[in-house]
Scaffold this motif. Structure first.
Motif, mmCIF file in Angstrom:
data_model
loop_
_atom_site.group_PDB
_atom_site.id
_atom_site.type_symbol
_atom_site.label_atom_id
_atom_site.label_comp_id
_atom_site.label_asym_id
_atom_site.label_seq_id
_atom_site.Cartn_x
_atom_site.Cartn_y
_atom_site.Cartn_z
ATOM 1 N N GLN A 1 3.894 1.571 1.695
ATOM 2 C CA GLN A 1 3.039 2.721 2.009
ATOM 3 C C GLN A 1 2.185 2.431 3.250
ATOM 4 O OE1 GLN A 1 1.608 2.652 -2.224
ATOM 5 N NE2 GLN A 1 1.662 4.869 -2.045
ATOM 6 N N PRO A 2 2.786 2.424 4.432
ATOM 7 C CA PRO A 2 2.018 2.140 5.655
ATOM 8 C C PRO A 2 0.986 3.223 5.965
ATOM 9 C CG PRO A 2 4.221 2.916 6.204
ATOM 10 C CD PRO A 2 4.204 2.716 4.724
ATOM 11 N N ASP A 3 -0.204 2.784 6.402
ATOM 12 C CA ASP A 3 -1.272 3.726 6.742
ATOM 13 C C ASP A 3 -0.989 4.421 8.073
ATOM 14 O OD1 ASP A 3 -2.446 2.343 4.573
ATOM 15 O OD2 ASP A 3 -4.445 2.800 5.334
ATOM 16 N N LEU A 4 -1.249 5.721 8.108
ATOM 17 C CA LEU A 4 -1.101 6.505 9.330
ATOM 18 C C LEU A 4 -2.274 6.250 10.275
ATOM 19 C CD1 LEU A 4 0.053 9.760 7.546
ATOM 20 C CD2 LEU A 4 1.449 8.432 9.133
ATOM 21 N N TYR B 1 1.758 -4.285 10.323
ATOM 22 C CA TYR B 1 1.228 -2.943 10.055
ATOM 23 C C TYR B 1 0.308 -2.988 8.836
ATOM 24 C CZ TYR B 1 4.752 -2.285 6.313
ATOM 25 O OH TYR B 1 5.516 -2.423 5.183
ATOM 26 N N LEU B 2 -0.634 -2.062 8.824
ATOM 27 C CA LEU B 2 -1.628 -1.968 7.747
ATOM 28 C C LEU B 2 -1.098 -1.112 6.610
ATOM 29 C CD1 LEU B 2 -4.739 -2.496 7.002
ATOM 30 C CD2 LEU B 2 -5.083 -0.159 7.820
ATOM 31 N N HIS B 3 -1.230 -1.593 5.377
ATOM 32 C CA HIS B 3 -0.903 -0.779 4.190
ATOM 33 C C HIS B 3 -2.003 -0.992 3.151
ATOM 34 C CE1 HIS B 3 0.604 -4.298 1.835
ATOM 35 N NE2 HIS B 3 0.989 -4.735 3.027
ATOM 36 N N SER B 4 -2.844 -0.001 2.981
ATOM 37 C CA SER B 4 -3.955 -0.124 2.038
ATOM 38 C C SER B 4 -3.461 -0.203 0.605
ATOM 39 C CB SER B 4 -4.904 1.074 2.180
ATOM 40 O OG SER B 4 -5.421 1.144 3.478
ATOM 41 N N PHE B 5 -2.300 0.343 0.354
ATOM 42 C CA PHE B 5 -1.735 0.365 -0.998
ATOM 43 C C PHE B 5 -0.489 -0.535 -1.017
ATOM 44 C CE2 PHE B 5 -4.545 3.929 -0.619
ATOM 45 C CZ PHE B 5 -5.176 3.972 -1.849
ATOM 46 N N PRO C 1 -9.145 -14.485 -2.663
ATOM 47 C CA PRO C 1 -8.799 -14.823 -1.277
ATOM 48 C C PRO C 1 -8.996 -13.662 -0.302
ATOM 49 C CG PRO C 1 -6.805 -14.435 -2.533
ATOM 50 C CD PRO C 1 -7.948 -14.356 -3.516
ATOM 51 N N TYR C 2 -9.027 -12.438 -0.820
ATOM 52 C CA TYR C 2 -9.065 -11.271 0.046
ATOM 53 C C TYR C 2 -10.338 -10.449 -0.173
ATOM 54 C CZ TYR C 2 -4.071 -12.288 0.546
ATOM 55 O OH TYR C 2 -2.867 -12.902 0.780
ATOM 56 N N ALA C 3 -10.750 -9.758 0.875
ATOM 57 C CA ALA C 3 -11.870 -8.824 0.797
ATOM 58 C C ALA C 3 -11.339 -7.448 0.401
ATOM 59 C CB ALA C 3 -12.590 -8.748 2.135
ATOM 60 N N ASP C 4 -12.000 -6.805 -0.530
ATOM 61 C CA ASP C 4 -11.592 -5.489 -1.021
ATOM 62 C C ASP C 4 -11.649 -4.466 0.118
ATOM 63 O OD1 ASP C 4 -11.173 -3.140 -2.353
ATOM 64 O OD2 ASP C 4 -12.999 -3.234 -3.565
ATOM 65 N N ILE C 5 -10.507 -3.844 0.410
ATOM 66 C CA ILE C 5 -10.444 -2.927 1.545
ATOM 67 C C ILE C 5 -11.182 -1.615 1.286
ATOM 68 C CG2 ILE C 5 -8.294 -1.758 0.904
ATOM 69 C CD1 ILE C 5 -7.534 -1.757 3.862
ATOM 70 N N GLY C 6 -11.354 -1.230 0.020
ATOM 71 C CA GLY C 6 -11.939 0.071 -0.290
ATOM 72 C C GLY C 6 -13.248 0.344 0.422
ATOM 73 N N PRO C 7 -14.281 -0.450 0.177
ATOM 74 C CA PRO C 7 -15.565 -0.206 0.855
ATOM 75 C C PRO C 7 -15.497 -0.380 2.367
ATOM 76 C CG PRO C 7 -15.846 -1.655 -1.049
ATOM 77 C CD PRO C 7 -14.377 -1.531 -0.815
ATOM 78 N N ILE C 8 -14.531 -1.151 2.849
ATOM 79 C CA ILE C 8 -14.431 -1.414 4.293
ATOM 80 C C ILE C 8 -13.963 -0.174 5.044
ATOM 81 C CG2 ILE C 8 -13.209 -2.752 6.045
ATOM 82 C CD1 ILE C 8 -13.103 -5.079 4.040
#
Length: 557
Positions: free
Chosen positions: A167-170, A159-163, A220-227
């Protein structure tokens, strides 16, 4: 045409954990807020914004909601909330709720059910993806560090959690999820709340492709904010929310919108777009970030005034006549403004606090005053990691010091003292007594030691206090239409010490002049007519072209 009421209103933000403890457990609560409503009314604010008060495990201080229909027991009961709402309304104060619908807590019923299987009523309430070659679906990195993906054995999916992982994303692609959100919001509207602040609302529409992003060098990771910010269906979702929740009610609605541009805001808060009333943009809050992109916001260097002017001016001119802006220096996620853009030294603290207030409150938009800002409260200056409670700060310390080794412990602690979110979250300073009058027990977060001379009790009886200055600013906003409707024009664009601008309608003009330094400056303003009067200043007299340390003055003509 009459302007909407919220365009000339002033909002007072309350962080419930830190405002007033009424039951002696060291944590602020709803009855405590009710006890202090007269203070907010005396200040002159129109609306109270409450940070989340819903049931929550508290992983991210309430921004991880486990039950949208219930009150966090730390803060009280639903009866306590009903009493707060009724008392506020009796006093002519409105209540704006803080709602988080990009994500929930993993303790929320919706997620617990969703995690059980791929074929139940809640299975698509969250964003699930299959492993790719036995690994996470992509290289996106979260706001709090690490991968945004967490594996759940029962579904054999991530599951995706931006934070935080809790805190799973809806999944806003699911119409049943959207309807559940609108039903929940209408529950609060039907209770009589006066509006919503929508947390990271422009992240709810995820991109069609979940392809890898481009990481910063060495990461190692791409910043999710702008994505994920300002995704393809965002405006559609907000128009649907407006139709199902906001329409027919005279609410105030503001969206927190990281990575939003002026053109994004023109849609999100467009005067004729039927989405939100206004947005919180972050551009001016990122100007003092570290020049090393790997370190993000963690820094201790001051903002460059020319950069600040360019940013503020872009938003003032870009939204004039098309959309509406929110005006803020402080909130629960930002360090104290007098420590950040002003000068907290005793000789200059109140002068610079008033100067910064002057600059902000004469701009176009709705001003937000964060608890204690009206007192000139300062950063906490914690000296050890154990003083901090903020998840973002603790994670950043361990990442940059313990894991990556790119910063020394002393440097990172200096950065935390400058820009940790806990600087804003120390308890409200009511008086000079033990625990600043916040609680008769040990507070959940240490009280700033300077409460013995920076506190509400003293400020309300001291002539020319920062509190009384904020009272004056708020009265002027209520009285002068030019503050709400006037066109903004920047003066002295390249000046590195003085920020000056005008606000103008057909028959009224304001000239706002602010010295951002402790040094005396001399600036001549040829457009100032002889009959101009000094409307407000943080000095008792006017030395004309001479600007003293952190002097602010506004002429009206």
């Amino acid at each position: 045409m009459t302007n909407p009421w919220w365009q000339s209103a002033v909002v007072y933000q309350i962080y419930p954990r830190s405002f007033q403890d009424s039951n002696g457990d060291g944590i602020g609560d709803l009855p405590g807020i009710t006890q202090r409503l007269n203070y907010v009314k005396r200040l002159g604010a129109d609306v109270i914004w409450l940070n989340p008060i819903y049931r929550s495990p508290g992983v991210d201080n309430g921004y991880d909601i486990s039950d949208y229909y219930d009150i966090n027991p730390e803060f009280g009961t639903m009866a306590d909330f009903d009493q707060l709402l009724a008392t506020a309304h009796e006093k002519g104060l409105k209540i704006m709720m803080d709602i988080v619908v990009n994500h929930s807590s993993n303790q929320n019923k919706w997620f617990k059910e969703s995690a059980k299987s791929r074929d139940n009523a809640y299975s698509d309430y969250y964003i699930w993806r299959d492993p790719v070659d036995g690994h996470a679906p992509n290289n996106w990195g979260g706001f709090f560090g690490g991968s945004v993906w967490e594996y759940v054995e029962s579904r054999q999916q991530y599951y995706l959690h931006s934070f935080a992982v809790e805190q799973p994303d809806l999944n806003w692609e699911n119409p049943k999820l959207r309807q559940s959100v609108y039903d929940m919001m209408n529950f609060w509207v039907n209770k009589g709340v006066d509006g919503f602040r929508l947390d990271v609302i422009n992240l709810i529409s995820k991109p069609a492709s979940f392809a890898d992003g481009q990481p910063n060098d060495g990461e190692p990771y791409a910043d999710i904010g702008p994505i994920i910010a300002n995704g393809p269906r965002l405006n559609e979702y907000l128009q649907e929310m407006n139709k199902q929740v906001f329409a027919g009610h005279d609410l105030i609605t503001v969206g927190e919108t990281p990575n939003a541009t002026v053109s994004d805001a023109q849609r999100l808060a467009g005067l004729n777009e039927h989405e939100l009333n206004m947005v919180f943009e972050f551009e001016h809050m990122g100007l003092d970030g570290n020049p090393n992109p790997q370190l993000g916001k963690w820094n201790d260097q001051p903002v460059k005034l020319v950069d600040l002017k360019q940013s503020m001016t872009k938003w003032q001119n870009g939204l004039h006549g098309t959309a509406w802006n929110s005006l803020y220096w402080n909130n629960h996620d930002q360090p104290r403004i007098v420590s950040r853009f002003g000068d907290e030294r005793p000789a200059y603290r109140q002068r610079s606090a008033k100067m910064l207030a002057t600059l902000l409150h004469f701009l176009q938009g709705t001003p937000y005053v964060y608890e204690g800002e009206e007192l000139g409260m300062t950063n906490a200056h914690f000296t050890k990691l154990s003083d901090y409670q903020d998840l973002e700060s603790i994670n950043a310390y361990h990442h940059f010091v313990d894991e990556e080794g790119v910063l020394s412990a002393d440097t990172m602690l200096r950065y935390l003292a400058n820009c940790s979110r806990d600087n804003a979250r120390t308890p409200m300073q009511w008086n000079g007594a033990l625990n600043a009058g916040f609680s008769n027990a040990k507070p959940w977060l240490p009280v700033n030691p300077n409460h013995n001379h920076i506190n509400a009790e003293a400020a309300q009886v001291t002539p020319n206090s920062t509190f009384s200055y904020y009272q004056h600013l708020i009265k002027l906003r209520h009285q002068l239409p030019v503050i709400t409707t006037g066109k903004y024009q920047l003066l002295l664009a390249d000046d590195t010490s003085v920020y000056a601008y005008t606000r103008q309608t057909d028959d009224q003009t304001l000239l706002v002049i602010c010295n951002f330094t402790p040094e005396t400056q001399t600036r001549h303003f040829e457009q100032l007519p002889a009959d101009a009067r000094l409307l407000i200043s943080n000095y008792d007299d006017d030395h004309g072209d001479t600007l003293r340390a952190y002097e602010a003055k506004v002429y009206y003509y």
